[in-house]
Design a protein around this motif. Structure first.
Motif, PDB file in Angstrom:
ATOM      1  N   VAL A 158       8.707  -0.365   3.982  1.00  0.00           N
ATOM      2  CA  VAL A 158       9.415  -0.874   3.184  1.00  0.00           C
ATOM      3  C   VAL A 158       8.811  -0.787   1.702  1.00  0.00           C
ATOM      4  O   VAL A 158       7.445  -1.212   1.735  1.00  0.00           O
ATOM      5  CB  VAL A 158       9.397  -2.490   3.334  1.00  0.00           C
ATOM      6  CG1 VAL A 158      10.002  -3.378   2.321  1.00  0.00           C
ATOM      7  CG2 VAL A 158       9.881  -2.879   4.730  1.00  0.00           C
ATOM      8  N   GLY A 159       9.655  -0.405   0.807  1.00  0.00           N
ATOM      9  CA  GLY A 159       8.860  -0.113  -0.605  1.00  0.00           C
ATOM     10  C   GLY A 159       9.557  -1.326  -1.358  1.00  0.00           C
ATOM     11  O   GLY A 159      10.169  -2.080  -0.943  1.00  0.00           O
ATOM     12  N   CYS A 160       9.197  -1.091  -2.840  1.00  0.00           N
ATOM     13  CA  CYS A 160       9.488  -2.343  -3.687  1.00  0.00           C
ATOM     14  C   CYS A 160      11.038  -2.243  -3.834  1.00  0.00           C
ATOM     15  O   CYS A 160      11.542  -2.996  -4.278  1.00  0.00           O
ATOM     16  CB  CYS A 160       8.679  -2.149  -4.890  1.00  0.00           C
ATOM     17  SG  CYS A 160       9.014  -1.040  -5.907  1.00  0.00           S
ATOM     18  N   GLY A 161      11.643  -1.014  -3.782  1.00  0.00           N
ATOM     19  CA  GLY A 161      12.925  -0.730  -4.297  1.00  0.00           C
ATOM     20  C   GLY A 161      13.341  -0.663  -5.718  1.00  0.00           C
ATOM     21  O   GLY A 161      14.462  -0.514  -6.092  1.00  0.00           O
ATOM     22  N   ARG A 162      12.237  -0.678  -6.539  1.00  0.00           N
ATOM     23  CA  ARG A 162      12.713  -0.648  -7.979  1.00  0.00           C
ATOM     24  C   ARG A 162      11.782   0.359  -8.759  1.00  0.00           C
ATOM     25  O   ARG A 162      12.043   0.676  -9.812  1.00  0.00           O
ATOM     26  CB  ARG A 162      12.113  -1.933  -8.740  1.00  0.00           C
ATOM     27  CG  ARG A 162      12.755  -3.194  -8.298  1.00  0.00           C
ATOM     28  CD  ARG A 162      12.350  -4.161  -9.010  1.00  0.00           C
ATOM     29  NE  ARG A 162      11.065  -4.802  -8.711  1.00  0.00           N
ATOM     30  CZ  ARG A 162      10.552  -5.567  -7.750  1.00  0.00           C
ATOM     31  NH1 ARG A 162      11.486  -6.337  -7.042  1.00  0.00           N
ATOM     32  NH2 ARG A 162       9.268  -5.878  -7.572  1.00  0.00           N
ATOM     33  N   CYS A 163      10.681   0.928  -8.037  1.00  0.00           N
ATOM     34  CA  CYS A 163       9.702   1.917  -8.839  1.00  0.00           C
ATOM     35  C   CYS A 163      10.442   3.382  -9.048  1.00  0.00           C
ATOM     36  O   CYS A 163      11.234   3.645  -8.235  1.00  0.00           O
ATOM     37  CB  CYS A 163       8.319   1.765  -8.324  1.00  0.00           C
ATOM     38  SG  CYS A 163       7.944   2.634  -6.640  1.00  0.00           S
ATOM     39  N   ASP A 164       9.654   4.231  -9.778  1.00  0.00           N
ATOM     40  CA  ASP A 164      10.276   5.601  -9.853  1.00  0.00           C
ATOM     41  C   ASP A 164      10.109   6.194  -8.520  1.00  0.00           C
ATOM     42  O   ASP A 164      11.053   7.010  -8.004  1.00  0.00           O
ATOM     43  CB  ASP A 164       9.288   6.312 -10.654  1.00  0.00           C
ATOM     44  CG  ASP A 164       8.086   6.594 -10.354  1.00  0.00           C
ATOM     45  OD1 ASP A 164       7.460   5.504  -9.673  1.00  0.00           O
ATOM     46  OD2 ASP A 164       7.397   7.478 -10.947  1.00  0.00           O
ATOM     47  N   ARG A 165       9.220   5.844  -7.528  1.00  0.00           N
ATOM     48  CA  ARG A 165       8.974   6.774  -6.160  1.00  0.00           C
ATOM     49  C   ARG A 165      10.094   6.208  -5.348  1.00  0.00           C
ATOM     50  O   ARG A 165      10.836   6.987  -4.833  1.00  0.00           O
ATOM     51  CB  ARG A 165       7.826   6.438  -5.589  1.00  0.00           C
ATOM     52  CG  ARG A 165       6.585   6.749  -6.335  1.00  0.00           C
ATOM     53  CD  ARG A 165       6.758   8.324  -6.703  1.00  0.00           C
ATOM     54  NE  ARG A 165       5.328   8.691  -7.787  1.00  0.00           N
ATOM     55  CZ  ARG A 165       4.247   9.022  -7.230  1.00  0.00           C
ATOM     56  NH1 ARG A 165       4.041   9.370  -6.300  1.00  0.00           N
ATOM     57  NH2 ARG A 165       3.725   9.580  -8.523  1.00  0.00           N
ATOM     58  N   CYS A 166      10.600   4.831  -5.333  1.00  0.00           N
ATOM     59  CA  CYS A 166      11.584   4.290  -4.393  1.00  0.00           C
ATOM     60  C   CYS A 166      12.660   4.759  -4.649  1.00  0.00           C
ATOM     61  O   CYS A 166      13.804   5.212  -4.151  1.00  0.00           O
ATOM     62  CB  CYS A 166      11.303   2.819  -4.460  1.00  0.00           C
ATOM     63  SG  CYS A 166      10.243   1.975  -3.446  1.00  0.00           S
ATOM     64  N   LEU A 167      13.129   4.807  -6.060  1.00  0.00           N
ATOM     65  CA  LEU A 167      14.291   5.213  -6.840  1.00  0.00           C
ATOM     66  C   LEU A 167      14.531   6.680  -6.675  1.00  0.00           C
ATOM     67  O   LEU A 167      15.764   7.287  -6.832  1.00  0.00           O
ATOM     68  CB  LEU A 167      14.545   4.612  -8.172  1.00  0.00           C
ATOM     69  CG  LEU A 167      14.542   3.265  -8.047  1.00  0.00           C
ATOM     70  CD1 LEU A 167      14.609   2.779  -9.690  1.00  0.00           C
ATOM     71  CD2 LEU A 167      15.861   2.566  -7.493  1.00  0.00           C
ATOM     72  N   GLN A 170       5.731   6.824  -1.012  1.00  0.00           N
ATOM     73  CA  GLN A 170       4.671   6.873  -1.898  1.00  0.00           C
ATOM     74  C   GLN A 170       4.637   5.639  -2.801  1.00  0.00           C
ATOM     75  O   GLN A 170       4.036   5.457  -3.780  1.00  0.00           O
ATOM     76  CB  GLN A 170       4.750   8.127  -2.635  1.00  0.00           C
ATOM     77  CG  GLN A 170       4.663   9.440  -2.113  1.00  0.00           C
ATOM     78  CD  GLN A 170       4.938  10.699  -2.755  1.00  0.00           C
ATOM     79  OE1 GLN A 170       4.962  10.709  -3.986  1.00  0.00           O
ATOM     80  NE2 GLN A 170       4.594  11.663  -1.941  1.00  0.00           N
ATOM     81  N   CYS A 171       5.469   4.651  -2.622  1.00  0.00           N
ATOM     82  CA  CYS A 171       5.540   3.352  -3.279  1.00  0.00           C
ATOM     83  C   CYS A 171       4.273   2.773  -3.377  1.00  0.00           C
ATOM     84  O   CYS A 171       3.524   2.613  -2.214  1.00  0.00           O
ATOM     85  CB  CYS A 171       6.539   2.459  -2.911  1.00  0.00           C
ATOM     86  SG  CYS A 171       6.527   0.715  -3.599  1.00  0.00           S
ATOM     87  N   ALA A 172       3.794   2.042  -4.363  1.00  0.00           N
ATOM     88  CA  ALA A 172       2.536   1.486  -4.332  1.00  0.00           C
ATOM     89  C   ALA A 172       2.464   0.119  -3.626  1.00  0.00           C
ATOM     90  O   ALA A 172       1.351  -0.278  -3.091  1.00  0.00           O
ATOM     91  CB  ALA A 172       2.230   1.166  -5.935  1.00  0.00           C
TER      92      ALA A 172
HETATM   93 ZN   LIG Z   1       8.597   1.159  -5.002  1.00  0.00          ZN
END
Ligand SMILES: [Zn+2]
Length: 342
Positions: A91-100, A106-108
């Motif tokens: 589960v990533g944040c869904g908003r950062c450059d990595r997720c998108l 690689q999401c923080a």
């Molecule tokens: Zn993210």
């Protein structure tokens, strides 16, 4: 609900089958009734405790979940109560450059269900609605629970990182493990020549049935010598590492010039020794690999739907026997995934 939780770190005895509060889904979450949950080594690391990793207590393990949707957020249109699903465990944040850009691993803020948050050793679990995937119809719940984490990991290692192609010689360590079983099949699909290590004749036979061209018994044979013999002293193009300290040194030495070593774990210890002369003089590349992006898991699901990959279920335990199931995993006598039926 009933759940298996631990309130402190320790051996399998700290796992308690007990009453726990029903999880309350957030506004973007669905509630899933768990039917099956597969074990991973991560569950044992979480239970034992790792330096620098804080696990919130009491904790519910279990990253590989298959089940039935019990409740969906009010605005949900794609999912309905009663749908059979599997869960994307990362589960990533869904908003950062990595997720998108499809690199959610690689999401923080990246967390794994059952590790950074409560998981599937329970009757109910809450999951972000975007993390639910339709269960391939041809699979049982036990089969469906047994592939997401290890197959997405192996896919990320071989396809995204090491970019394995036709003709590559690929050495897969511990082909009886979850990642090993996945890696042998995916390497084969990519057209590689597959060398697999396994402990004992039975496991070697199992690796061959999955498509390995050559098997090496790591209990009886010297793996490095065998690799050299089988490749005419050349070495392999790719090594799939997840064993760590016990194998790392010869994993490096088994590579041909320009070879790629890809690692996703260190079950026998992380303080391995690397002879740097091999890295520079043979122009080797070392790739770290941790889980995968959601898009990669969807590619894996497609391959299962087409019948081009298969899961191997070693054994099925009832939820209350989670301790026995983890003991089986720790003894390393299994071939394939150990699954809890809930
Ligand atoms: Zn993210």
């Amino acid at each position: 609900m009933k759940a298996v939780r631990f309130h402190r770190h320790g051996g399998p005895e700290v796992l308690k089958y007990e009453d726990a509060p029903d999880p309350k889904p957030g506004s973007d979450e669905a509630l899933v009734r768990v039917k099956a949950c597969a074990l991973n080594h991560l569950d044992i690391w979480a239970r034992n405790g790792l330096p620098n990793v804080a696990i919130r207590m009491p904790h519910i393990s279990g990253s590989d979940i298959a089940g039935v949707v019990e409740a969906v957020p009010p605005e949900e249109t794609g999912l309905r109560r009663g749908d059979e699903v599997i869960v994307n465990p990362g589960v990533g944040c869904g908003r950062c450059d990595r997720c998108l850009s499809g690199r959610d691993d690689q999401c923080a803020d990246y967390r794994i269900i059952g590790y950074g948050m409560d998981g599937g050793y329970a009757e109910l679990v809450t999951v972000k609605r975007t993390h639910l995937i339709t269960k391939p119809a041809r699979m049982t719940f036990e089969e469906a629970a047994s592939f997401p984490l290890v197959f997405e990991t192996a896919y990320h290692m071989l396809v995204t990182k090491a970019r394995v192609g036709p003709g590559d010689a690929v050495l897969v360590l511990a082909a009886n493990s979850g990642v090993g079983i996945a890696a042998v099949q995916i390497a084969k699909l990519l057209g590689a020549k597959v060398f697999a290590t396994a402990g004992g004749t039975e496991k070697a036979e199992g690796a061959r049935r999955l498509g390995a061209d050559y098997t090496i018994d790591h209990y009886k044979q010297n793996v490095l010598e065998e690799v050299k013999k089988l490749t005419g002293n050349r070495g392999v193009d790719v090594v799939v590492e997840h064993v760590g300290k016990a194998t790392w040194e010869w994993s490096v030495k088994a590579l041909a010039k320009g070879g790629r070593l890809v690692t996703c774990g260190a079950t026998t210890g992380a303080d391995a020794v690397t002879d740097l002369r091999y890295i520079f003089s043979r122009e080797l590349t070392v790739y770290g690999s941790y889980m995968a992006g959601l898009g990669e898991l969807l590619e894996v699901v497609k391959l299962f739907e087409q019948g081009r990959l298969k899961t191997v279920v070693d054994s099925v335990f009832s939820l209350e026997k989670a301790g026995e199931a983890q003991t089986r995993m720790e003894k390393s006598t299994h071939f394939g995934k150990i699954v809890l039926k809930v």
